[in-house]
Design a protein around this motif. Sequence first.
Motif, mmCIF file in Angstrom:
data_model
loop_
_atom_site.group_PDB
_atom_site.id
_atom_site.type_symbol
_atom_site.label_atom_id
_atom_site.label_comp_id
_atom_site.label_asym_id
_atom_site.label_seq_id
_atom_site.Cartn_x
_atom_site.Cartn_y
_atom_site.Cartn_z
ATOM 1 N N ARG A 212 48.053 46.774 40.222
ATOM 2 C CA ARG A 212 47.553 45.404 40.008
ATOM 3 C C ARG A 212 47.319 44.714 41.351
ATOM 4 N NH1 ARG A 212 47.265 43.345 35.470
ATOM 5 N NH2 ARG A 212 48.959 44.577 34.573
ATOM 6 N N GLN A 213 48.221 44.929 42.307
ATOM 7 C CA GLN A 213 48.058 44.353 43.649
ATOM 8 C C GLN A 213 46.764 44.860 44.289
ATOM 9 O OE1 GLN A 213 51.395 45.187 46.230
ATOM 10 N NE2 GLN A 213 50.422 44.256 48.005
ATOM 11 N N LYS A 214 46.476 46.152 44.151
ATOM 12 C CA LYS A 214 45.258 46.731 44.721
ATOM 13 C C LYS A 214 44.020 46.120 44.059
ATOM 14 C CE LYS A 214 45.082 50.162 47.797
ATOM 15 N NZ LYS A 214 45.426 49.927 49.197
ATOM 16 N N ALA A 215 44.055 45.940 42.728
ATOM 17 C CA ALA A 215 42.918 45.362 42.004
ATOM 18 C C ALA A 215 42.668 43.918 42.434
ATOM 19 C CB ALA A 215 43.144 45.451 40.500
ATOM 20 N N LEU A 216 43.731 43.139 42.566
ATOM 21 C CA LEU A 216 43.568 41.736 42.973
ATOM 22 C C LEU A 216 43.105 41.624 44.425
ATOM 23 C CD1 LEU A 216 46.625 40.112 41.167
ATOM 24 C CD2 LEU A 216 44.196 39.879 40.563
ATOM 25 N N ALA A 217 43.562 42.524 45.288
ATOM 26 C CA ALA A 217 43.097 42.517 46.680
ATOM 27 C C ALA A 217 41.613 42.861 46.743
ATOM 28 C CB ALA A 217 43.913 43.507 47.517
ATOM 29 N N ALA A 218 41.174 43.822 45.932
ATOM 30 C CA ALA A 218 39.749 44.170 45.887
ATOM 31 C C ALA A 218 38.937 42.977 45.387
ATOM 32 C CB ALA A 218 39.524 45.386 44.993
ATOM 33 N N GLU A 219 39.427 42.310 44.352
ATOM 34 C CA GLU A 219 38.734 41.126 43.834
ATOM 35 C C GLU A 219 38.576 40.066 44.930
ATOM 36 O OE1 GLU A 219 40.262 37.491 41.233
ATOM 37 O OE2 GLU A 219 40.051 39.305 40.000
ATOM 38 N N ALA A 220 39.645 39.790 45.650
ATOM 39 C CA ALA A 220 39.587 38.768 46.708
ATOM 40 C C ALA A 220 38.589 39.163 47.800
ATOM 41 C CB ALA A 220 40.978 38.548 47.304
ATOM 42 N N ASP B 192 25.574 33.171 44.600
ATOM 43 C CA ASP B 192 26.780 32.499 44.095
ATOM 44 C C ASP B 192 27.657 33.428 43.262
ATOM 45 O OD1 ASP B 192 26.216 30.047 45.366
ATOM 46 O OD2 ASP B 192 24.829 29.510 43.764
ATOM 47 N N TYR B 193 27.714 34.673 43.681
ATOM 48 C CA TYR B 193 28.493 35.735 43.043
ATOM 49 C C TYR B 193 29.964 35.358 43.003
ATOM 50 C CZ TYR B 193 30.699 40.432 43.062
ATOM 51 O OH TYR B 193 31.464 41.538 42.816
ATOM 52 N N VAL B 194 30.590 35.517 41.842
ATOM 53 C CA VAL B 194 32.036 35.333 41.713
ATOM 54 C C VAL B 194 32.555 36.340 40.685
ATOM 55 C CG1 VAL B 194 31.869 33.451 40.027
ATOM 56 C CG2 VAL B 194 33.907 33.644 41.482
ATOM 57 N N LEU B 195 33.690 36.972 40.987
ATOM 58 C CA LEU B 195 34.171 38.170 40.294
ATOM 59 C C LEU B 195 35.597 38.014 39.793
ATOM 60 C CD1 LEU B 195 34.132 41.423 39.950
ATOM 61 C CD2 LEU B 195 35.011 41.434 42.293
ATOM 62 N N ARG B 196 35.869 38.676 38.660
ATOM 63 C CA ARG B 196 37.239 38.880 38.181
ATOM 64 C C ARG B 196 37.413 40.364 37.858
ATOM 65 N NH1 ARG B 196 37.489 34.610 39.850
ATOM 66 N NH2 ARG B 196 38.390 32.720 39.009
ATOM 67 N N LYS B 197 38.550 40.937 38.294
ATOM 68 C CA LYS B 197 38.905 42.322 37.977
ATOM 69 C C LYS B 197 40.194 42.316 37.167
ATOM 70 C CE LYS B 197 36.885 44.581 42.035
ATOM 71 N NZ LYS B 197 35.912 45.498 41.477
ATOM 72 N N ASP B 198 40.316 43.298 36.290
ATOM 73 C CA ASP B 198 41.492 43.420 35.432
ATOM 74 C C ASP B 198 41.927 44.888 35.427
ATOM 75 O OD1 ASP B 198 43.422 42.531 33.626
ATOM 76 O OD2 ASP B 198 42.084 42.611 31.893
ATOM 77 N N ARG C 257 40.004 33.229 42.224
ATOM 78 C CA ARG C 257 41.220 33.003 41.447
ATOM 79 C C ARG C 257 42.171 32.066 42.193
ATOM 80 N NH1 ARG C 257 43.242 36.866 37.438
ATOM 81 N NH2 ARG C 257 41.639 38.432 37.699
ATOM 82 N N ALA C 258 42.848 31.221 41.458
ATOM 83 C CA ALA C 258 43.887 30.377 42.057
ATOM 84 C C ALA C 258 45.063 31.253 42.481
ATOM 85 C CB ALA C 258 44.350 29.326 41.059
ATOM 86 N N GLU C 259 45.738 30.863 43.533
ATOM 87 C CA GLU C 259 46.918 31.594 44.022
ATOM 88 C C GLU C 259 47.899 31.803 42.876
ATOM 89 O OE1 GLU C 259 49.139 33.613 46.716
ATOM 90 O OE2 GLU C 259 47.251 32.633 47.227
ATOM 91 N N GLY C 260 48.337 33.047 42.695
ATOM 92 C CA GLY C 260 49.308 33.365 41.660
ATOM 93 C C GLY C 260 48.722 33.648 40.282
ATOM 94 N N ASP C 261 47.425 33.409 40.085
ATOM 95 C CA ASP C 261 46.778 33.675 38.789
ATOM 96 C C ASP C 261 46.524 35.176 38.659
ATOM 97 O OD1 ASP C 261 45.196 33.892 36.528
ATOM 98 O OD2 ASP C 261 43.545 32.691 37.315
ATOM 99 N N THR C 262 47.138 35.800 37.671
ATOM 100 C CA THR C 262 46.913 37.228 37.413
ATOM 101 C C THR C 262 46.407 37.436 35.988
ATOM 102 O OG1 THR C 262 49.215 37.554 36.749
ATOM 103 C CG2 THR C 262 48.675 37.955 39.085
ATOM 104 N N SER C 263 45.854 36.376 35.393
ATOM 105 C CA SER C 263 45.390 36.479 33.995
ATOM 106 C C SER C 263 44.293 37.510 33.862
ATOM 107 C CB SER C 263 44.893 35.108 33.524
ATOM 108 O OG SER C 263 43.813 34.667 34.320
ATOM 109 N N GLY C 264 44.186 38.059 32.664
ATOM 110 C CA GLY C 264 43.158 39.043 32.359
ATOM 111 C C GLY C 264 41.811 38.368 32.088
ATOM 112 N N ILE C 265 40.846 39.180 31.715
ATOM 113 C CA ILE C 265 39.509 38.671 31.384
ATOM 114 C C ILE C 265 39.217 38.979 29.936
ATOM 115 C CG2 ILE C 265 38.562 38.696 33.723
ATOM 116 C CD1 ILE C 265 37.420 41.461 33.210
ATOM 117 N N PRO C 266 38.465 38.097 29.247
ATOM 118 C CA PRO C 266 38.153 38.349 27.838
ATOM 119 C C PRO C 266 37.133 39.487 27.701
ATOM 120 C CG PRO C 266 37.044 36.370 28.593
ATOM 121 C CD PRO C 266 37.919 36.830 29.725
#
Length: 185
Positions: free
Chosen positions: A50-58, A104-110, A174-183
């Motif tokens: 999960r840490q690797k996925a969130l780092a890639a997203e950032a 204006d690309y913005v991404l979420r990874k799960d 993503r806001a700091e600490g937000d690890t929510s999933g995507i629909p």
Amino acid sequence: MPRWAFPASLPLPLVGSGSGPYDRAMTAPVDPAAEPVRAPVPPFDEATARQKALAAEAAWNSRDPRRVAGAYTVDSVWRNRDEFIVGRDEIVAFLTRKWERELDYVLRKDLWAYQGNRIAVRFQYEWHDASGQWFRSYGNENWEFDERGYMRRREASINDLRISADERRIFGPRAEGDTSGIPLQ
């Protein structure tokens, strides 16, 4: 074997072997051992995957091609949609073209699955073209890492859906600490 486990015997193509779309020479040789370790390193558990996925997203949300490319091995191989990419120079060129087109690309990874040195993620990102038409792109990525924590293989399958501006739901990193999933939709 759990139903989500990756087969242990998926071969990597041999770059420079003349065996396929990844057969291209590197333009900037780099000694991988001289590069710092990119923690976390395999084998991954749920927290480190999960840490690797969130780092890639950032990194991708920075829209900085060189920053993103720095997370990949110098000879990393990609399939992105119908394009085959080899090495950091080609990654930088690809991402530069991508973000010139996807404004204006913005991404979420799960995180979807992990085992050993492999991680699978699902993702969604929103962007608009030069005419102002918005899109939400849905996709899945399979990642394989080397022992130093660099991604050496990335395979991405992506579909684009036209949306109106009022259908957008991703409005920045993503806001700091937000690890929510995507629909799903």
